[in-house]
Design a protein around this motif. Structure first.
Motif, mmCIF file in Angstrom:
data_model
loop_
_atom_site.group_PDB
_atom_site.id
_atom_site.type_symbol
_atom_site.label_atom_id
_atom_site.label_comp_id
_atom_site.label_asym_id
_atom_site.label_seq_id
_atom_site.Cartn_x
_atom_site.Cartn_y
_atom_site.Cartn_z
ATOM 1 N N GLN A 147 60.385 23.837 6.046
ATOM 2 C CA GLN A 147 59.336 24.446 5.443
ATOM 3 C C GLN A 147 58.102 24.073 6.020
ATOM 4 O O GLN A 147 56.969 24.700 6.528
ATOM 5 C CB GLN A 147 58.902 23.963 3.955
ATOM 6 C CG GLN A 147 60.005 24.505 2.990
ATOM 7 C CD GLN A 147 59.867 23.663 1.594
ATOM 8 O OE1 GLN A 147 59.228 22.477 1.500
ATOM 9 N NE2 GLN A 147 59.975 24.516 0.622
ATOM 10 N N TRP A 167 56.382 27.407 -3.287
ATOM 11 C CA TRP A 167 56.576 26.025 -2.914
ATOM 12 C C TRP A 167 55.349 25.274 -3.180
ATOM 13 O O TRP A 167 54.161 25.845 -3.551
ATOM 14 C CB TRP A 167 56.328 26.055 -1.330
ATOM 15 C CG TRP A 167 57.470 26.528 -0.501
ATOM 16 C CD1 TRP A 167 58.773 26.818 -1.027
ATOM 17 C CD2 TRP A 167 57.594 26.970 0.847
ATOM 18 N NE1 TRP A 167 59.312 27.592 -0.303
ATOM 19 C CE2 TRP A 167 59.024 27.702 1.053
ATOM 20 C CE3 TRP A 167 56.727 26.912 2.068
ATOM 21 C CZ2 TRP A 167 59.249 28.262 2.274
ATOM 22 C CZ3 TRP A 167 56.990 27.735 3.296
ATOM 23 C CH2 TRP A 167 58.332 28.035 3.343
ATOM 24 N N MET A 195 51.072 31.252 0.944
ATOM 25 C CA MET A 195 52.374 31.079 1.075
ATOM 26 C C MET A 195 52.898 30.346 0.147
ATOM 27 O O MET A 195 53.971 30.697 -0.407
ATOM 28 C CB MET A 195 52.359 30.102 2.399
ATOM 29 C CG MET A 195 52.443 31.119 4.010
ATOM 30 S SD MET A 195 53.930 31.939 3.917
ATOM 31 C CE MET A 195 55.320 30.818 4.183
ATOM 32 N N THR A 200 55.916 31.867 -2.302
ATOM 33 C CA THR A 200 57.253 31.234 -2.057
ATOM 34 C C THR A 200 57.590 30.339 -3.133
ATOM 35 O O THR A 200 58.930 30.100 -3.377
ATOM 36 C CB THR A 200 57.403 30.544 -0.768
ATOM 37 O OG1 THR A 200 56.331 29.545 -0.569
ATOM 38 C CG2 THR A 200 57.017 31.466 0.655
#
Length: 265
Positions: A5, A36, A30, A34
């Protein structure tokens, strides 16, 4: 953060930092796209250091001359060599530093919204297209004066808004001031050095004062990834500049805005 990552985020930062498509927007989006976790201040510091080292290394001869001549001009009391350009870079950095200090909390909270990013992505795509088509002239680096530095510096301050793109805003302003593409781009790259240094110092102070733990593996990997991709992006951006102009980045911004609108609105 997994190392893979960190590599991906470092690559995203390195590619987008110096292209007129907004690195901050991509780093904000991002984790949203995603799923994350937010990468955190420590990782942001690492990729900023990576891109900073990339632009310094790529323009090392220019940077050395601007810095040395700038120092020599102080006791001389007049321009020495390329000192004028060096001082214009310094002056152009002041507006963003002032607005950054005054509005940092607002920028990092309210203005990180997706609707802000969509709006700035579209608006500055249009402005970049107009500037590239009708604004650019034939002026070179040695013609940059105080008025240019102030106008382009104010554009850099506006670029604190996520989605705007620091390079995009400053290149757009430079083109509107009659600079040619290469000159507007190089002046933007030179301006990146002091403002990125200031941003890195602010993040470092935040880490120290708040006692934030740093994932050093992710820090190193992300920094190296951003360095490699940033120096590559600078090289090919300048190489292809006169062949393709700004239109690929205009189109990309409009497509990105459309995707974001479709996903989030």
């Amino acid at each position: 953060m997994e190392l893979w990552q960190a590599i991906i985020l470092g690559i995203v930062q390195g590619i987008t930092e110096f292209l007129p498509i907004s690195s901050s927007a991509h780093l904000i989006l991002m984790p949203v796209l995603t799923g994350w976790d937010d990468q955190g201040v420590g990782f942001d510091l690492s990729v900023h250091v990576g891109t900073l080292l990339a632009v310094i290394l790529y323009f090392r001869k220019d940077v050395g001359a601007l810095f040395a001549d700038g120092l020599r001009s102080i006791p001389a009391g007049e321009n020495v060599g390329r000192s004028k350009l060096g001082w214009m870079v310094v002056i152009a950095t002041i507006p963003a530093c002032i607005f950054g200090v005054l509005l940092l909390d607002y920028i990092d909270t309210v203005l990180r919204a997706v609707w802000v990013i969509i709006t700035t992505t579209v608006v500055f795509a249009v402005l970049l297209a107009v500037a590239d088509r009708w604004g650019r002239g034939r002026r070179h680096l040695d013609s940059i004066g105080l008025k240019d530095a102030i106008i382009v510096g104010l554009a850099q301050a506006v670029a604190l808004i996520p989605g705007t793109s620091r390079s995009g805003a400053t290149i757009t302003a430079g083109l509107f001031m009659g600079l040619d593409r290469e000159t507007a781009s190089k002046f933007s790259f030179f301006m990146a050095i002091p403002i990125t240094t200031a941003a890195a110092l602010v993040k470092l102070l935040s880490i120290y004062s708040d006692g934030i733990a740093v994932d050093w593996n992710g820090f190193i990997v992300g920094g190296v990834a951003s360095f490699i991709t940033a120096i590559t992006a600078i090289h090919f951006f300048l190489k292809w500049l006169n062949d393709f102009g700004m239109w690929p980045y205009v189109i990309y911004r409009l497509v990105l805005a459309a995707v974001l609108f479709w996903v989030f609105v």
